[in-house]
Scaffold this active site. Sequence first.
Site, PDB file in Angstrom:
ATOM      1  CD  GLU A  80      67.979  13.480   9.839  1.00 53.24           C
ATOM      2  OE1 GLU A  80      69.123  13.275   9.436  1.00 53.24           O
ATOM      3  OE2 GLU A  80      67.462  12.868  10.773  1.00 53.24           O
ATOM      4  CE  LYS A  97      72.221  13.675   9.612  1.00 54.94           C
ATOM      5  NZ  LYS A  97      71.428  12.434   9.714  1.00 54.94           N
ATOM      6  CD  GLU A 143      75.406   3.637   6.009  1.00 56.74           C
ATOM      7  OE1 GLU A 143      74.278   3.901   5.572  1.00 56.74           O
ATOM      8  OE2 GLU A 143      75.759   3.880   7.194  1.00 56.74           O
ATOM      9  NE  ARG A 154      81.278  31.505  19.940  1.00 61.68           N
ATOM     10  CZ  ARG A 154      82.046  32.454  20.483  1.00 61.68           C
ATOM     11  NH1 ARG A 154      82.849  33.171  19.724  1.00 61.68           N
ATOM     12  NH2 ARG A 154      81.982  32.697  21.766  1.00 61.68           N
ATOM     13  NE  ARG A 212      71.677  14.607   6.056  1.00 59.56           N
ATOM     14  CZ  ARG A 212      72.821  15.247   6.144  1.00 59.56           C
ATOM     15  NH1 ARG A 212      72.861  16.555   6.010  1.00 59.56           N
ATOM     16  NH2 ARG A 212      73.947  14.598   6.370  1.00 59.56           N
ATOM     17  CG  ASN A 248      68.995   8.832   9.714  1.00 52.88           C
ATOM     18  OD1 ASN A 248      70.204   8.793   9.537  1.00 52.88           O
ATOM     19  ND2 ASN A 248      68.362   9.937  10.023  1.00 52.88           N
ATOM     20  CE  LYS A 287      74.835  12.004   3.546  1.00 53.44           C
ATOM     21  NZ  LYS A 287      75.544  11.341   4.621  1.00 53.44           N
ATOM     22  CG  HIS A 319      71.336   4.671  10.053  1.00 55.17           C
ATOM     23  ND1 HIS A 319      71.049   4.089   8.837  1.00 55.17           N
ATOM     24  CD2 HIS A 319      72.620   5.123   9.943  1.00 55.17           C
ATOM     25  CE1 HIS A 319      72.098   4.197   8.030  1.00 55.17           C
ATOM     26  NE2 HIS A 319      73.055   4.811   8.678  1.00 55.17           N
ATOM     27  CG  HIS A 357      77.788   2.689  11.237  1.00 56.93           C
ATOM     28  ND1 HIS A 357      76.830   3.154  12.106  1.00 56.93           N
ATOM     29  CD2 HIS A 357      77.465   3.205  10.024  1.00 56.93           C
ATOM     30  CE1 HIS A 357      75.977   3.930  11.454  1.00 56.93           C
ATOM     31  NE2 HIS A 357      76.339   3.982  10.186  1.00 56.93           N
ATOM     32  CG  HIS A 370      72.803   4.857  15.299  1.00 54.52           C
ATOM     33  ND1 HIS A 370      72.339   6.118  15.007  1.00 54.52           N
ATOM     34  CD2 HIS A 370      73.786   4.609  14.401  1.00 54.52           C
ATOM     35  CE1 HIS A 370      73.012   6.607  13.971  1.00 54.52           C
ATOM     36  NE2 HIS A 370      73.893   5.708  13.587  1.00 54.52           N
TER      37      HIS A 370
HETATM   38  P1  NAD Z   1      86.055   3.461  10.565  1.00 52.40           P
HETATM   39  O1  NAD Z   1      86.297   4.884  10.388  1.00 52.40           O
HETATM   40  O2  NAD Z   1      86.214   2.867  11.918  1.00 52.40           O
HETATM   41  O3  NAD Z   1      86.960   2.656   9.534  1.00 52.40           O
HETATM   42  C1  NAD Z   1      86.870   1.248   9.498  1.00 52.40           C
HETATM   43  C2  NAD Z   1      88.226   0.587   9.718  1.00 52.40           C
HETATM   44  O4  NAD Z   1      88.987   0.657   8.531  1.00 52.40           O
HETATM   45  C3  NAD Z   1      89.083   1.227  10.791  1.00 52.40           C
HETATM   46  O5  NAD Z   1      89.796   0.225  11.474  1.00 52.40           O
HETATM   47  C4  NAD Z   1      90.043   2.093   9.982  1.00 52.40           C
HETATM   48  O6  NAD Z   1      91.241   2.352  10.674  1.00 52.40           O
HETATM   49  C5  NAD Z   1      90.282   1.234   8.786  1.00 52.40           C
HETATM   50  N1  NAD Z   1      90.657   1.892   7.562  1.00 52.40           N
HETATM   51  C6  NAD Z   1      90.152   3.051   7.065  1.00 52.40           C
HETATM   52  N2  NAD Z   1      90.591   3.249   5.824  1.00 52.40           N
HETATM   53  C7  NAD Z   1      91.423   2.224   5.533  1.00 52.40           C
HETATM   54  C8  NAD Z   1      92.162   1.882   4.390  1.00 52.40           C
HETATM   55  N3  NAD Z   1      92.093   2.580   3.260  1.00 52.40           N
HETATM   56  N4  NAD Z   1      92.937   0.774   4.444  1.00 52.40           N
HETATM   57  C9  NAD Z   1      92.958   0.010   5.564  1.00 52.40           C
HETATM   58  N5  NAD Z   1      92.248   0.262   6.655  1.00 52.40           N
HETATM   59  C10 NAD Z   1      91.470   1.366   6.636  1.00 52.40           C
HETATM   60  O7  NAD Z   1      84.559   3.068  10.118  1.00 52.40           O
HETATM   61  P2  NAD Z   1      83.642   3.505   8.876  1.00 52.40           P
HETATM   62  O8  NAD Z   1      82.825   2.318   8.572  1.00 52.40           O
HETATM   63  O9  NAD Z   1      84.412   4.153   7.814  1.00 52.40           O
HETATM   64  O10 NAD Z   1      82.707   4.639   9.511  1.00 52.40           O
HETATM   65  C11 NAD Z   1      81.787   4.343  10.526  1.00 52.40           C
HETATM   66  C12 NAD Z   1      81.454   5.622  11.249  1.00 52.40           C
HETATM   67  O11 NAD Z   1      80.842   6.536  10.334  1.00 52.40           O
HETATM   68  C13 NAD Z   1      80.490   5.454  12.396  1.00 52.40           C
HETATM   69  O12 NAD Z   1      80.959   6.178  13.498  1.00 52.40           O
HETATM   70  C14 NAD Z   1      79.198   6.068  11.883  1.00 52.40           C
HETATM   71  O13 NAD Z   1      78.402   6.570  12.911  1.00 52.40           O
HETATM   72  C15 NAD Z   1      79.711   7.140  10.973  1.00 52.40           C
HETATM   73  N6  NAD Z   1      78.779   7.555   9.929  1.00 52.40           N
HETATM   74  C16 NAD Z   1      78.557   8.886   9.784  1.00 52.40           C
HETATM   75  C17 NAD Z   1      77.716   9.340   8.797  1.00 52.40           C
HETATM   76  C18 NAD Z   1      77.544  10.809   8.591  1.00 52.40           C
HETATM   77  O14 NAD Z   1      76.684  11.204   7.802  1.00 52.40           O
HETATM   78  N7  NAD Z   1      78.328  11.653   9.226  1.00 52.40           N
HETATM   79  C19 NAD Z   1      77.091   8.439   7.928  1.00 52.40           C
HETATM   80  C20 NAD Z   1      77.338   7.089   8.096  1.00 52.40           C
HETATM   81  C21 NAD Z   1      78.195   6.649   9.108  1.00 52.40           C
HETATM   82  N1  GLY Z   2      73.868   9.149   7.140  1.00 50.62           N
HETATM   83  C1  GLY Z   2      72.672   9.895   7.292  1.00 50.62           C
HETATM   84  C2  GLY Z   2      72.781  11.318   6.875  1.00 50.62           C
HETATM   85  O1  GLY Z   2      73.816  11.796   6.495  1.00 50.62           O
HETATM   86  O2  GLY Z   2      71.818  12.017   6.926  1.00 50.62           O
END
Ligand code: NAD
Ligand code: GLY
Length: 368
Positions: free
Chosen positions: A247, A153, A195, A131, A251, A255, A237, A258, A275, A262
């Site tokens: 949210e 998130k 972003e 939990r 907040r 998006n 942020k 998004h 993404h 998405h």
């Molecule tokens: P990712 O985590 O897939 O990383 C992108 C690529 O870069 C991958 O192949 C990874 O292995 C590689 N990589 C990472 N760091 C590296 C480095 N320093 N050197 C070489 N390669 C590296 O993608 P992302 O763009 O970081 O994240 C996208 C995800 O984030 C999506 O799932 C999206 O939904 C999520 N997201 C979440 C929030 C949130 O608020 N929680 C906000 C925006 C996006």
């Molecule tokens: N990326 C959108 C949020 O964190 O609210």
Amino acid sequence: MNRSPSPLPAIELAVELGARSYPIAIGANLLDDAARFAGAIRGRHALIVANDVVAPLYLDRVAAAIRAGCEKVQVSTLILPDGEAHKTLASAARVFDALAAMKANRDATIIALGGGVIGDLAGFAAACWMRGIAFVQVPTTLLAMVDSSVGGKTAVDLAQGKNLVGAFHQPRAVIADTAALATLPLRELRAGFAEVVKYGALGDADFFAWLERHAEALLAREPEPLAATIAHCCRQKASIVARDETEQGERALLNLGHTFGHAIETAMGYDGLLHGEAVAVGMVLAARLSASHGRAPAADTQRLIALLERFGLPTAFPPGLDADLLLGLMQLDKKNLSDNLRLILWRGVGRAEIVPDVDLATIRTLLS
Ligand code: NAD
Ligand code: GLY
């Protein structure tokens, strides 16, 4: 290996959430900062979760820093396959198995080392294990440093849609080592700038104009503007999250682009646009929708497209995607309150708005 200290001091910020407040540190070579990890990790067990791309680059350094800073902590590692297609319940189950194998109870911390995929997934596992246990975000992509590592998130995807299973669960710290961006593939760096542009587009016209002046320096990974950009986005942020953690209101503005993005990612099987790329297209679709209703100046839409294109991002709806499939996926979006769509639309550079009831026919026309 001895790494020379950064000429720039680390930038220290915070997300203010009362007892759950936490620090964000942004600077070069923070992966080796044993004292910082010691301050963030609690309990007797630490599980570092990474993927098979990031682990060979950075896992040993983080494990060494944690072992040096927390001598009494048992450190284990879990390496998952790379990619959005692995942000799944099955991967979360592998994290639970690793925690069980360590005999971890609530007295444990998960360290998410990687981009947004690992951050969302490991954070989700931390929210669920017994939990809720502590976790630390160690973002290694630009996208994760400016957005996903901050704000709590966490989620995994289903075939039916992105981030459909998740929880709000704040990390205990965000440790962003800007030197790790040196190894990030250019396409991934560009995706992160989607972003970044979003923050300017939705609420900060001055920052948008600053990005217009510094796009080339940022793409060249010049340390000073890059660190300043990451800090600016995290500050924006953090202040939104502090006012609206779960949210209920503003907040949702984060998006922008998004809901379209998405749906595009899901329609392409999480294996088409990245993404950030999907978000870039989504922001342009939101801007066009707004402009067509006279809610945003068409000239601002052109400015948005021009800036995204300077960052090398796509701005057109991917050919071959079916408008009705996309509409169906958009209806599963978490923001919707009725059969119509609740969208974040654009009022021009620096202003976005939540529109609760956009009718489907209008969007179908836009997409086709
Ligand atoms: P990712 O985590 O897939 O990383 C992108 C690529 O870069 C991958 O192949 C990874 O292995 C590689 N990589 C990472 N760091 C590296 C480095 N320093 N050197 C070489 N390669 C590296 O993608 P992302 O763009 O970081 O994240 C996208 C995800 O984030 C999506 O799932 C999206 O939904 C999520 N997201 C979440 C929030 C949130 O608020 N929680 C906000 C925006 C996006
Ligand atoms: N990326 C959108 C949020 O964190 O609210």
